[in-house]
Design a protein around this motif. Structure first.
Motif, mmCIF file in Angstrom:
data_model
loop_
_atom_site.group_PDB
_atom_site.id
_atom_site.type_symbol
_atom_site.label_atom_id
_atom_site.label_comp_id
_atom_site.label_asym_id
_atom_site.label_seq_id
_atom_site.Cartn_x
_atom_site.Cartn_y
_atom_site.Cartn_z
ATOM 1 N N MET A 180 50.465 53.546 42.259
ATOM 2 C CA MET A 180 49.362 53.834 43.209
ATOM 3 C C MET A 180 48.812 54.538 43.578
ATOM 4 O O MET A 180 49.678 55.451 43.741
ATOM 5 C CB MET A 180 48.027 52.157 44.204
ATOM 6 C CG MET A 180 49.339 52.778 45.300
ATOM 7 S SD MET A 180 48.504 51.438 46.523
ATOM 8 C CE MET A 180 46.504 52.292 47.067
ATOM 9 N N PRO A 181 47.085 54.963 43.250
ATOM 10 C CA PRO A 181 47.084 56.810 43.899
ATOM 11 C C PRO A 181 46.775 57.214 45.037
ATOM 12 O O PRO A 181 47.430 56.089 45.940
ATOM 13 C CB PRO A 181 45.466 56.907 43.288
ATOM 14 C CG PRO A 181 45.411 55.593 42.419
ATOM 15 C CD PRO A 181 46.004 54.643 42.834
ATOM 16 N N THR A 182 47.327 58.241 45.309
ATOM 17 C CA THR A 182 47.438 59.167 46.379
ATOM 18 C C THR A 182 46.571 58.098 47.794
ATOM 19 O O THR A 182 44.994 58.408 47.216
ATOM 20 C CB THR A 182 47.166 60.091 47.014
ATOM 21 O OG1 THR A 182 48.404 60.198 46.232
ATOM 22 C CG2 THR A 182 48.023 60.914 48.161
ATOM 23 N N THR A 183 46.695 57.492 49.117
ATOM 24 C CA THR A 183 45.804 57.168 49.886
ATOM 25 C C THR A 183 45.582 57.474 51.291
ATOM 26 O O THR A 183 44.858 57.602 51.729
ATOM 27 C CB THR A 183 45.873 55.702 50.470
ATOM 28 O OG1 THR A 183 47.051 55.608 50.622
ATOM 29 C CG2 THR A 183 45.733 55.500 48.305
ATOM 30 N N GLY A 184 47.064 58.562 51.383
ATOM 31 C CA GLY A 184 47.371 58.516 52.632
ATOM 32 C C GLY A 184 47.216 57.687 54.203
ATOM 33 O O GLY A 184 47.023 58.652 54.675
ATOM 34 N N LEU A 185 48.174 56.901 53.429
ATOM 35 C CA LEU A 185 48.231 56.268 54.624
ATOM 36 C C LEU A 185 49.824 55.493 54.914
ATOM 37 O O LEU A 185 50.411 56.511 54.489
ATOM 38 C CB LEU A 185 47.937 54.143 54.204
ATOM 39 C CG LEU A 185 46.262 53.406 54.129
ATOM 40 C CD1 LEU A 185 46.405 52.147 53.364
ATOM 41 C CD2 LEU A 185 45.550 53.888 54.989
ATOM 42 N N THR A 186 49.659 55.647 55.715
ATOM 43 C CA THR A 186 50.454 56.165 56.594
ATOM 44 C C THR A 186 51.182 54.509 56.609
ATOM 45 O O THR A 186 51.227 53.665 56.861
ATOM 46 C CB THR A 186 50.183 56.051 58.423
ATOM 47 O OG1 THR A 186 50.180 55.455 58.734
ATOM 48 C CG2 THR A 186 50.048 57.789 58.305
ATOM 49 N N LEU A 187 53.224 54.793 57.076
ATOM 50 C CA LEU A 187 54.320 53.394 56.891
ATOM 51 C C LEU A 187 53.585 52.961 57.967
ATOM 52 O O LEU A 187 53.745 54.043 59.250
ATOM 53 C CB LEU A 187 55.413 53.960 56.703
ATOM 54 C CG LEU A 187 56.569 52.978 56.346
ATOM 55 C CD1 LEU A 187 55.770 51.501 55.416
ATOM 56 C CD2 LEU A 187 57.751 53.593 56.186
ATOM 57 N N PRO A 188 53.228 52.074 58.830
ATOM 58 C CA PRO A 188 53.203 51.748 60.012
ATOM 59 C C PRO A 188 54.592 51.385 60.952
ATOM 60 O O PRO A 188 55.374 51.028 60.311
ATOM 61 C CB PRO A 188 53.148 50.519 59.635
ATOM 62 C CG PRO A 188 51.961 50.037 58.698
ATOM 63 C CD PRO A 188 52.972 51.407 57.887
ATOM 64 N N PHE A 189 54.532 52.060 61.958
ATOM 65 C CA PHE A 189 55.870 52.226 63.271
ATOM 66 C C PHE A 189 56.755 53.594 62.660
ATOM 67 O O PHE A 189 57.727 53.885 62.938
ATOM 68 C CB PHE A 189 56.717 50.794 63.201
ATOM 69 C CG PHE A 189 55.773 49.533 63.545
ATOM 70 C CD1 PHE A 189 54.939 49.394 64.520
ATOM 71 C CD2 PHE A 189 55.652 48.196 62.281
ATOM 72 C CE1 PHE A 189 54.646 48.163 65.168
ATOM 73 C CE2 PHE A 189 55.143 47.325 62.871
ATOM 74 C CZ PHE A 189 53.920 47.353 64.062
ATOM 75 N N VAL A 190 56.599 54.230 62.079
ATOM 76 C CA VAL A 190 57.298 54.634 61.349
ATOM 77 C C VAL A 190 57.143 56.217 60.937
ATOM 78 O O VAL A 190 57.028 57.107 61.127
ATOM 79 C CB VAL A 190 58.283 54.673 59.644
ATOM 80 C CG1 VAL A 190 59.478 55.536 58.945
ATOM 81 C CG2 VAL A 190 59.038 52.813 59.313
ATOM 82 N N SER A 191 56.241 56.270 60.303
ATOM 83 C CA SER A 191 55.609 57.483 60.440
ATOM 84 C C SER A 191 54.655 58.057 61.500
ATOM 85 O O SER A 191 54.108 57.571 62.451
ATOM 86 C CB SER A 191 53.623 57.314 59.130
ATOM 87 O OG SER A 191 54.197 57.374 57.520
ATOM 88 N N HIS A 192 54.613 59.504 61.395
ATOM 89 C CA HIS A 192 54.044 60.319 62.835
ATOM 90 C C HIS A 192 52.169 59.876 62.538
ATOM 91 O O HIS A 192 51.759 60.244 61.420
ATOM 92 C CB HIS A 192 54.570 61.562 61.818
ATOM 93 C CG HIS A 192 53.872 62.405 63.188
ATOM 94 N ND1 HIS A 192 52.413 62.932 63.280
ATOM 95 C CD2 HIS A 192 54.085 62.648 64.861
ATOM 96 C CE1 HIS A 192 51.326 63.745 64.434
ATOM 97 N NE2 HIS A 192 53.015 63.716 65.242
ATOM 98 N N GLY A 193 52.124 59.697 63.954
ATOM 99 C CA GLY A 193 50.933 59.168 64.089
ATOM 100 C C GLY A 193 50.909 58.499 65.877
ATOM 101 O O GLY A 193 50.913 57.574 65.409
ATOM 102 N N ARG A 194 49.674 58.789 66.327
ATOM 103 C CA ARG A 194 50.063 58.760 67.741
ATOM 104 C C ARG A 194 49.202 57.230 67.581
ATOM 105 O O ARG A 194 49.294 56.384 68.165
ATOM 106 C CB ARG A 194 50.258 59.739 68.781
ATOM 107 C CG ARG A 194 51.578 60.317 69.533
ATOM 108 C CD ARG A 194 51.454 61.215 70.635
ATOM 109 N NE ARG A 194 50.196 61.602 70.110
ATOM 110 C CZ ARG A 194 49.762 62.980 71.669
ATOM 111 N NH1 ARG A 194 50.536 63.007 72.134
ATOM 112 N NH2 ARG A 194 49.187 63.464 70.921
#
Length: 385
Positions: free
Chosen positions: A336-350
């Motif tokens: 699917m096209p790029t969304t910018g959603l992070t991987l829950p619990f794993v990706s950086h993003g407080r």
């Protein structure tokens, strides 16, 4: 007059304990992967690598404490607070799009999605996503069988979900707006809404999405590149290269090459690709299995919740994690096209991590309350006494 409900002798609450273990495993693995995927990425202070993992560790500690606190509370206390929580989240989103709030809601990477609270940056849409789940669960419980009606059942949900998504779109953040609509729709569907209504709304939503894509040139460019194949979008192509080059066991922790400018945000938006490269097929499989177990446990808790509010709330919280993870993985694999959603619990993003952990705390609370008497302010079916 019956006394308080008794626990079943064989009831060990193993779902909530295993859910906490799975969540902790994902968080710890995420911190390690962020360190490995950002080892050569300079921060604003010139520090390389460790700043991102340290930031995630702080988020994990704060989120973990909040998760433990929320897990010990009765989730049914959220029901009368649904409207204040929803309105508060909308206020935060509005702050990010007002023209005179640049000092506290700066533009980052072309979007105004964050609110500066001293040294902390809060992503308002993450708060809105959790608020929408709580609000939809509350209203679905209140509506009961009326959810199957279009005018009295579906329209109130459509108004709130549409208004919230529109505000998030103005940041702009189309992927989160779509996610909020999807998760809210899942809660309403779980409450018994008719499939025909969703099909009709889906057609209308698709038409609206196409209009939004045409209005914003960068969105149309993403779609065109996606339709032209992986070679039409270098970051997706490199993401596939990263996943494929990992082989069975990966190239080794911190040894991946895609983080050296080939894949942007390898520690957040494309961390699944970094996992595939450094941890290989084994690491990717482990992540998929962990999220599968998480969703299985979440839906088990939803099915056995004490009341309808708990059922709808657990369904929404579980779906939010599952759908977000699925969309993130699909982007990394060019599905699917790029969304910018992070991987829950794993990706950086407080913000994402803290709000996700609060959601897990609510899930655990729903699981812990099974077999316990409802508070005086709420009947077993979720209606007020």
């Amino acid at each position: 007059m019956s006394g308080p409900a008794l626990r079943h002798p064989g009831e060990l609450r193993w779902e909530t304990r295993l859910l906490a273990v799975v969540t902790a495993t994902l968080v710890v693995f995420g911190i390690a992967t962020i360190y490995g995927a950002s080892g050569l990425v300079p921060s604003g202070h010139g520090v390389v690598g460790s700043s991102y993992s340290l930031s995630q560790l702080i988020g994990a500690l704060v989120g973990g404490l909040l998760m433990a606190l929320v897990a010990r509370l009765d989730y049914r206390l959220l029901r009368p607070l649904a409207w204040p929580i929803m309105l508060g989240s909308l206020f935060l989103v509005v702050v990010t799009i007002l023209p005179f709030t640049h000092s506290i809601a700066p533009r980052i990477n072309g979007a105004r999605r964050w609110i500066r609270l001293g040294p902390v940056m809060l992503q308002a849409s993450e708060v809105a996503r959790l608020a929408v789940i709580i609000w939809c669960a509350m209203l679905a419980t209140k509506k009961g069988d009326q959810v199957r009606e279009f005018k009295r059942g579906m329209v109130p949900f459509l108004v709130m979900l549409g208004f919230t998504s529109l505000l998030v779109l103005m940041q702009p953040n189309m992927s989160m707006a779509v996610l909020i609509t999807l998760v809210g729709g899942i809660v309403v569907f779980a409450a018994g809404a008719k499939i025909g209504h969703f099909l009709l709304l889906g057609v209308g939503g698709l038409i609206g999405a196409l209009q939004l894509i045409q209005v914003a040139g960068y969105r149309a460019d993403r779609i065109n590149k996606f339709l032209n194949g992986a070679e039409g979008m270098s970051q997706i192509h490199q993401s596939l290269v990263g996943v494929g080059s990992g082989g069975l066991f990966g190239v080794g922790f911190g040894q991946g090459q895609q983080k050296m400018g080939f894949v942007p945000y390898a520690y957040s938006d494309f961390i699944f690709s970094a996992i595939g490269e450094e941890w290989g097929f084994v690491g990717v499989t482990m992540i998929v299995v962990l999220f599968g177990i998480f969703c299985w446990l979440g839906f088990r808790i939803a099915r056995t919740a004490e009341d309808s509010f708990g059922q709808y709330l657990a369904t929404g919280l579980t779906a939010a994690v599952g759908v977000t993870a699925l969309m993130h993985m699909a982007v990394s694999l060019n599905l699917m096209p790029t969304t910018g959603l992070t991987l829950p619990f794993v990706s950086h993003g407080r913000s994402s991590l803290v709000m996700s952990l609060i959601g897990v705390g609510i899930l655990i609370s729903i699981g812990r309350q099974r077999g316990r008497p409802a508070p005086r302010s709420a009947a077993p079916d979720g209606s007020s006494r």
